[in-house]
Design an enzyme around this catalytic site. Structure first.
Site, PDB file in Angstrom:
ATOM      1  N   GLU A  33       0.948  -1.316  -0.025  1.00 52.05           N
ATOM      2  CA  GLU A  33       0.279  -0.075  -0.376  1.00 52.05           C
ATOM      3  C   GLU A  33       1.008   1.157  -0.195  1.00 52.05           C
ATOM      4  O   GLU A  33       0.550   2.024  -0.364  1.00 52.05           O
ATOM      5  CB  GLU A  33      -0.633  -0.405   1.355  1.00 52.05           C
ATOM      6  N   ASP A  34       1.924   1.338   0.465  1.00 53.65           N
ATOM      7  CA  ASP A  34       2.157   2.686   0.995  1.00 53.65           C
ATOM      8  C   ASP A  34       3.979   2.545   0.151  1.00 53.65           C
ATOM      9  O   ASP A  34       4.552   3.451   0.268  1.00 53.65           O
ATOM     10  CB  ASP A  34       2.650   2.667   2.499  1.00 53.65           C
TER      11      ASP A  34
END
Ligand code: MN
Length: 492
Positions: free
Chosen positions: A76-77
């Site tokens: 996600e990051d």
């Protein structure tokens, strides 16, 4: 600041070199992927990954789940993709990480209520897939709550409310008492500062007051138990948690004198028989309060919780709650579903124990997950209805009823003999004519109480579900069976 060594040290079972290497390798990947990233608190991002993994290690999860915990925010990051994770760590871990990522993508649309339901729905669907995903999410949420101070107030409020309404109940349903109370207390602190302050003052005062008695009582009880040759695995004083005390106070018009379990003593003994022996010894020494003896060993709470509770008059005339349980009951109360894994694998001996991560979720839990999946298939097209029935069947307090053969049937509160019949078998539901509760005839819309023995009298010759049953049945399973039957018969 914690390090990967803290995570490895806290892994509940000895992990072999290969498993340790897996955790270290997941850590290295997370460390380089998150390099340079900071949390709102100013800490390095990797601290969040480490704390999530540490929470998982503490509730007894295995190396694959701990590794997925370390990697949970990577796709996600960061630049590292889920394909790369799969290539490096295999599909099982990659799937868990994907599951957590999906859970995190909550669409912020519509009313608060809708968001809440959307959240719930995602959790349920994830649970039906792989319960470990939900455990990672809980571990992640726990650390987010511990660092909530660094977020702006409106975010604090939203996250704390969601924690109290969605995550703590799920931790409770999974039997992870330790995680549930920490989530509740942290959320309480942000949602109701005034009452949190009030409750914490009461507890601090009480603690000071009780400390002297509790130490003496612990020594006395230990002496008596040793005299009777009962091994004491652990005995310690405990005080009530903030949020649960506040809930109780509200029930009793904030009258602190009505609360009997502000402080207490917990005794851990080896065998079930020792629990009852210990209860006898405690009652011989201290006078019990009538009506406050609760035997959750022979009648466990709906989430599986087992213990004996009794409230006694302490040496200074004050009330104290004594809890008595075995080590296994204690671990299950603290670690819930994770402890089931540990114990079911321990029984199977060394080989399986060593390869315990291959282990499937234990039978009792599988039945529950299976049911979620069935509901999903049955009602999947209409989200609202699915969510409504899940809310009722899952979160409403459950009761246990018994078949005449002694099998335990788990039902939502206010269930009727018809719900019971369908829960046992759809044929029994269809053929139900009348019911006996503890040997006495009752109407079919009777509301079953915890611990009752239910006998369903069936017709051998015909099936006779009636439209009227729909007016009083509680479970979605009974409803859908009755509707299906009536459709088939052309009744609707
Ligand atoms: Mn996270």
């Amino acid at each position: 600041m914690i390090t990967i060594e803290d995570v490895i040290k806290n892994a509940k079972l000895n992990i072999d070199a290969r498993r340790e290497a897996l955790i270290r390798s997941a850590y290295q990947t997370a460390l380089s992927a998150h390099a340079g990233q900071k949390r709102k608190s100013g800490e390095d991002y990797i601290q969040h990954s480490l704390h999530t993994a540490l929470n998982l290690a503490k509730i007894g999860m295995g190396s694959k789940t701990i590794s997925a915990g370390l990697l949970h925010d990577v796709p996600e990051d960061t630049q590292v993709t889920s394909e790369e994770i799969e290539k490096k760590f295999g599909s099982e871990i990659a799937k868990m990480v994907d599951g957590v990522t999906k859970l995190g993508k909550i669409k912020l649309r519509g009313t608060k209520e809708e968001n809440y339901l959307e959240n719930l729905r995602k959790m349920f669907l994830a649970m039906a897939e792989d319960i470990r995903v939900v455990l990672i999410k809980l571990a992640d949420r726990l650390h987010n709550m511990e660092t909530l101070e660094s977020l702006p107030p409106e975010k604090q409020e939203r996250i704390a409310r969601e924690t109290l309404e969605v995550f703590a109940p799920i931790a409770n349903r999974l039997g992870i008492g330790e995680v549930k109370v920490r989530l509740e207390d942290l959320a309480f602190k942000f949602l109701d500062k005034e009452n949190y302050q009030y409750v914490s003052e009461i507890l601090a005062e009480e603690k000071e007051e009780m400390k002297k008695y509790i130490d003496i009582m612990i020594a006395d009880i230990r002496k008596e138990l040793t005299k009777e040759k009962i091994t004491v695995l652990d005995i310690y004083g405990r005080s009530k948690h903030f949020y649960s005390l506040f809930q109780k106070l509200k029930k009793h018009d904030m009258n602190i004198d009505k609360i009997y379990d502000l402080a207490g003593i917990r005794i851990i003994v080896p065998e079930i028989v020792n629990c009852y022996e210990t209860l006898g010894i405690v009652h011989k020494k201290y006078r019990p309060l009538v009506g406050r003896i609760k035997d959750y060993i022979s009648l466990p709470k709906p989430n599986g919780y087992q213990s004996i509770h009794t409230t006694i008059f302490g040496p200074a005339g004050n009330f104290l709650e004594i809890q008595i349980r075995t080590k296994q009951m204690h671990d299950e109360a603290e670690f819930g579903i994770a402890a089931h894994w540990i114990y079911s694998e321990k029984k199977k001996g060394f080989r399986n124990f060593f390869f315990r991560e291959k282990a499937k979720v234990p039978e009792k839990e599988i039945a529950w997950v299976k049911q979620l999946r069935e509901w999903q298939n049955e009602l999947g097209k209409d989200d609202k209805e699915l969510i409504e029935s899940l809310k009722i069947d899952f979160f409403k307090n459950h009761i246990f009823a018994f078949t005449p053969q002694g099998d335990i049937i788990d039902l939502p509160e206010e269930s009727t003999p018809i719900d019971f019949a369908y829960k046992v078998h759809s044929e029994i539901g269809h053929r139900a004519m009348s019911a006996r509760v503890n040997g006495k005839m009752v109407p079919l819309d009777y509301k079953i109480k915890n611990g009752e023995v239910i006998e369903i009298i069936t017709s051998r010759d015909h099936k006779n579900p009636s439209r009227g049953w729909l007016n009083f049945v509680k479970t979605s399973a009974a409803k859908s069976h009755i509707k299906k039957f009536m459709k088939k018969e052309g009744m609707i």
